[in-house]
Scaffold this motif. Structure first.
Motif, PDB file in Angstrom:
ATOM      1  N   TYR A   1      -3.076 -46.728  55.147  1.00 55.28           N
ATOM      2  CA  TYR A   1      -2.264 -45.522  55.050  1.00 55.28           C
ATOM      3  C   TYR A   1      -2.710 -44.453  56.039  1.00 55.28           C
ATOM      4  CZ  TYR A   1      -0.081 -47.238  50.760  1.00 55.28           C
ATOM      5  OH  TYR A   1       0.636 -47.967  49.841  1.00 55.28           O
ATOM      6  N   GLU A   4      -1.349 -45.211  59.443  1.00 58.92           N
ATOM      7  CA  GLU A   4       0.096 -44.966  59.435  1.00 58.92           C
ATOM      8  C   GLU A   4       0.385 -43.471  59.462  1.00 58.92           C
ATOM      9  OE1 GLU A   4       2.606 -47.351  56.691  1.00 58.92           O
ATOM     10  OE2 GLU A   4       0.733 -48.404  56.246  1.00 58.92           O
ATOM     11  N   ALA A   5      -0.410 -42.697  58.733  1.00 62.75           N
ATOM     12  CA  ALA A   5      -0.240 -41.240  58.733  1.00 62.75           C
ATOM     13  C   ALA A   5      -0.520 -40.680  60.123  1.00 62.75           C
ATOM     14  CB  ALA A   5      -1.160 -40.591  57.698  1.00 62.75           C
ATOM     15  N   TYR A   8       2.402 -41.457  62.310  1.00 56.67           N
ATOM     16  CA  TYR A   8       3.514 -40.572  61.964  1.00 56.67           C
ATOM     17  C   TYR A   8       3.302 -39.191  62.596  1.00 56.67           C
ATOM     18  CZ  TYR A   8       7.034 -38.099  59.232  1.00 56.67           C
ATOM     19  OH  TYR A   8       8.121 -37.352  58.856  1.00 56.67           O
ATOM     20  N   SER A  26       7.211 -40.480  53.813  1.00 55.49           N
ATOM     21  CA  SER A  26       7.511 -41.556  54.765  1.00 55.49           C
ATOM     22  C   SER A  26       6.672 -42.799  54.490  1.00 55.49           C
ATOM     23  CB  SER A  26       7.285 -41.082  56.202  1.00 55.49           C
ATOM     24  OG  SER A  26       5.914 -41.105  56.537  1.00 55.49           O
ATOM     25  N   LEU A  27       5.491 -42.614  53.891  1.00 59.18           N
ATOM     26  CA  LEU A  27       4.617 -43.745  53.581  1.00 59.18           C
ATOM     27  C   LEU A  27       4.832 -44.277  52.170  1.00 59.18           C
ATOM     28  CD1 LEU A  27       1.247 -42.441  55.112  1.00 59.18           C
ATOM     29  CD2 LEU A  27       2.955 -43.905  56.179  1.00 59.18           C
ATOM     30  N   LEU A  34      -2.598 -39.400  49.452  1.00 62.22           N
ATOM     31  CA  LEU A  34      -2.704 -39.399  50.909  1.00 62.22           C
ATOM     32  C   LEU A  34      -3.739 -38.375  51.380  1.00 62.22           C
ATOM     33  CD1 LEU A  34      -1.840 -40.356  53.687  1.00 62.22           C
ATOM     34  CD2 LEU A  34       0.033 -38.695  53.604  1.00 62.22           C
TER      35      LEU A  34
END
Length: 102
Positions: A1, A4-5, A8, A26-27, A34
């Motif tokens: 995550y 991915e963050a 983003y 979005s995740l 998060l």
């Protein structure tokens, strides 16, 4: 995550509306989860990381003397130039204009 963050953020840092909420959404995970894992893995808060990304890009833009401070601010997601300037000074130790002229 966390990765991915970061991806983003690198794609959306220029969006003035980017937030912990928009990233978490979005995740598909909660803001709290998060925020917790991001801080644990990176030592940055999400907002701190967004600011760092924006400031690094602003520094890059300002090195090109043709880019005005107001344009750099807008291109990295700040609508308020005064707020951008104070954030930039906190981050770099110099104002955007001083940075650009050095």
């Amino acid at each position: 995550y966390v990765l991915e963050a970061m991806d983003y953020i690198s794609e959306h840092y220029a969006d003035p509306g980017i937030s912990v909420g928009s990233i978490a959404q979005s995740l598909g995970i909660s803001e709290g989860h998060l925020s917790h894992i991001f801080k644990k893995e990176t030592d940055y808060t999400l907002n701190g990381y967004i600011t760092a990304c924006r400031m690094h890009m602003a520094m890059h833009l300002l090195r090109d003397r043709r880019c005005r401070v107001s344009e750099a601010a807008e291109r990295v997601g700040y609508r308020d130039i005064a707020y951008f300037s104070s954030t930039f000074k906190k981050f770099t130790g110099s104002s955007p204009t001083e940075f650009q002229n050095s």
